[in-house]
Design an enzyme around this catalytic site. Structure first.
Site, PDB file in Angstrom:
ATOM      1  CG  MET A 215      20.418  38.185 -17.713  1.00 55.15           C
ATOM      2  SD  MET A 215      22.108  37.558 -17.592  1.00 55.15           S
ATOM      3  CE  MET A 215      22.952  38.537 -18.854  1.00 55.15           C
TER       4      MET A 215
ATOM      5  CG  ASP B  52      24.143  27.226 -19.963  1.00 57.77           C
ATOM      6  OD1 ASP B  52      24.919  26.678 -19.163  1.00 57.77           O
ATOM      7  OD2 ASP B  52      24.475  28.168 -20.701  1.00 57.77           O
TER       8      ASP B  52
ATOM      9  CE  LYS C 115      27.730  30.444 -14.353  1.00 51.23           C
ATOM     10  NZ  LYS C 115      27.972  29.497 -15.452  1.00 51.23           N
TER      11      LYS C 115
END
Length: 491
Positions: free
Chosen positions: A177, A40, A62
């Site tokens: 997030m 990641d 991502k």
């Protein structure tokens, strides 16, 4: 053999929150055995050095607002690679299951009949609070914690968060997030009963020396975060425990906090330097600009280990020379006893330590760890007619052998290994380390470069030049650290 026994295995591995030292030993062991690693965006670049050279590495990270590989495609990659019999590591930031979509990957593997294992990682809220000087719980301030994510599945029609209950259900609330929705979420908390004066902290780049922490209240934290320019990735902590920060801060007050240092040697050879820098709060990126390679079918070295006791002195000018010499000695089924009465000289303490690990205490170790230092220390110990063996790199300075020969000493110089520059993948990391990467804001450029030999200087400049960069211009704006006068002269 049954079909299932031919399948590979998938390991869903948590890389931890960012600090490369917070990964588990079990995780490292699986990475070192992998045939394929899918990693990641938030995985520290240093962890990728544990991937075997033979293994394939694929970035599937991502980043918010950017085109990235779809989760279904990642799931498919994992299944197909295991069906081909490969050992696969899916390396994920934080913990695989805590808002990490690792459970979706595990479901896909289970449905396909693929054997898998999950290796937990240190979750980001533990790192964000601990490294920011905040405790998730405290006997006097908080005995309950809730974790929520501001990013939910796009397939949901509405948010599943029940703000009427969440706002006051727990004393500490951690939001993953949530940077882009910070204003609306703080408003939701106030609308449903949370006091506007409740302390809030937003922590970006948790556990890394570029970590940034902004403290405010539910009412003003969004304005303060915007003013400070805090971006993603960031965690939001809501609750009275935020008040502990002024007392419990330990990480972001270290003397080198915020500095990012490129160390131009492999981690296993620069461990002491890296450890000291990190203990002082610096972020280190170890990228070797030198590859040490044994010389194949090395007949001169084989002859040298046939009778090392025939030499008056054996001089080791690097730890690599020690390793290569003793590897050849062991291959001949001999050990340190074969050195007999020969004296042993080491250019410095690191080389002497390498000798001691093989049961040999150096007779001569100069205080000045240079060729000039070893010459000054060695000359009183030899006389005309003595034989001296120098196992060393194929390319090296001639000061030592030339000085000994001028004194009537017979010198055998044997190339024990050769040094090569960085490969293509390493050159790319070096370029990104100094230039930055406009496509990956998780890879910030270094502000300091540590050189540990003249070769690290030359090889770094050659590597950057080969990558089309103006190496001297890139280095001119950095603080440069040098191990000693010879390396400084090369710079």
């Amino acid at each position: 053999m049954s079909e299932s026994s031919q399948l590979g295995r998938v390991f869903l591995v948590g890389a931890g929150p960012g600090d490369p030292e917070l990964i588990t030993l079990r995780a490292i062991r699986h990475i070192e055995r992998a045939d394929l690693v899918l990693y990641d965006a938030l995985v520290h670049p240093e962890l990728l050095q544990h991937i075997p050279a033979r293994a394939e590495r694929v970035f599937v990270g991502k980043r918010g607002g950017r085109v990235s590989e779809r989760q279904t495609e990642i799931n498919g990659r994992l299944v197909r690679a295991a069906q081909e019999g490969r050992t696969v590591v899916r390396l994920k930031g934080g913990d695989p299951y805590l808002f990490g979509r690792g459970s979706e990957e595990a479901e896909a593997l289970a449905n396909a009949g693929i054997p898998f294992e999950v290796v937990p990682g240190v979750p980001s809220p533990l790192a964000a609070t601990t490294y920011a000087g905040i405790s998730l719980t405290h006997r006097d301030l908080a005995s309950s914690v809730a974790f929520i994510t501001a990013t939910e599945s796009p397939e949901k029609d509405t948010s599943s968060h029940d703000w009427a209950h969440l706002a006051t259900a727990t004393q500490t609330l951690v939001i993953f997030m949530g940077r882009r929705r910070l204003a609306s979420m703080m408003q939701a908390l106030m609308d449903h009963g949370r006091s506007p004066e409740t302390p809030v902290a937003v922590v970006q780049w948790a556990s890394l020396p570029r970590q940034r922490t902004v403290v405010g209240t539910v009412a003003n934290i969004h304005a303060r975060v915007v003013e400070a320019g805090i971006g993603t990735p960031a965690l939001t902590i809501v609750g009275e425990v935020v008040k502990l920060r002024e007392t419990l801060r330990w990480f972001d007050i270290k003397p080198l906090f915020g500095r990012r240092v490129l160390v131009t040697r492999a981690l296993d050879q620069a461990g002491a330097l890296v450890t000291k820098l990190r203990e002082a709060g610096a972020d280190t990126l170890s990228v070797p600009t030198i590859r040490v390679q044994a010389i194949s079918d090395n007949e001169p070295l084989r002859r040298a280990v046939e009778d090392p006791a025939a030499y008056s002195v054996i001089v080791f000018t690097s730890a690599n020379a020690v390793r290569m010499f003793f590897d050849e000695l062991y291959a001949a089924r001999k050990d340190a006893r074969a050195l007999g009465p020969a004296k042993v000289a080491a250019i410095g303490p690191k080389t002497a330590d390498e000798l001691r690990d093989r049961g040999v205490f150096a007779d001569i170790v100069p205080a000045d760890s240079t060729n000039e230092g070893i010459v000054a220390a060695l000359m009183p110990a030899v006389r005309a007619g003595d034989r001296v063996l120098i196992p060393r790199a194929r390319v090296a300075r001639e000061l030592l052998p030339d000085t000994l020969r001028a004194a009537g000493v017979t010198v055998d110089v044997v190339a024990a290994y050769e040094t090569l520059g960085p490969d293509d993948a390493t050159r790319d990391v070096l370029r990104r380390a100094l230039r930055g990467d406009p496509d990956d804001d998780s890879f910030s450029p270094v502000d300091t470069v540590a050189f540990t030999s003249s070769s690290t200087v030359s090889n770094l400049i050659d590597a950057l030049t080969a990558a089309g960069e103006d190496a001297r211009a890139l280095l001119a704006s950095r603080t440069l650290l040098s191990i000693g006068p010879i390396t400084s002269a090369t710079l």
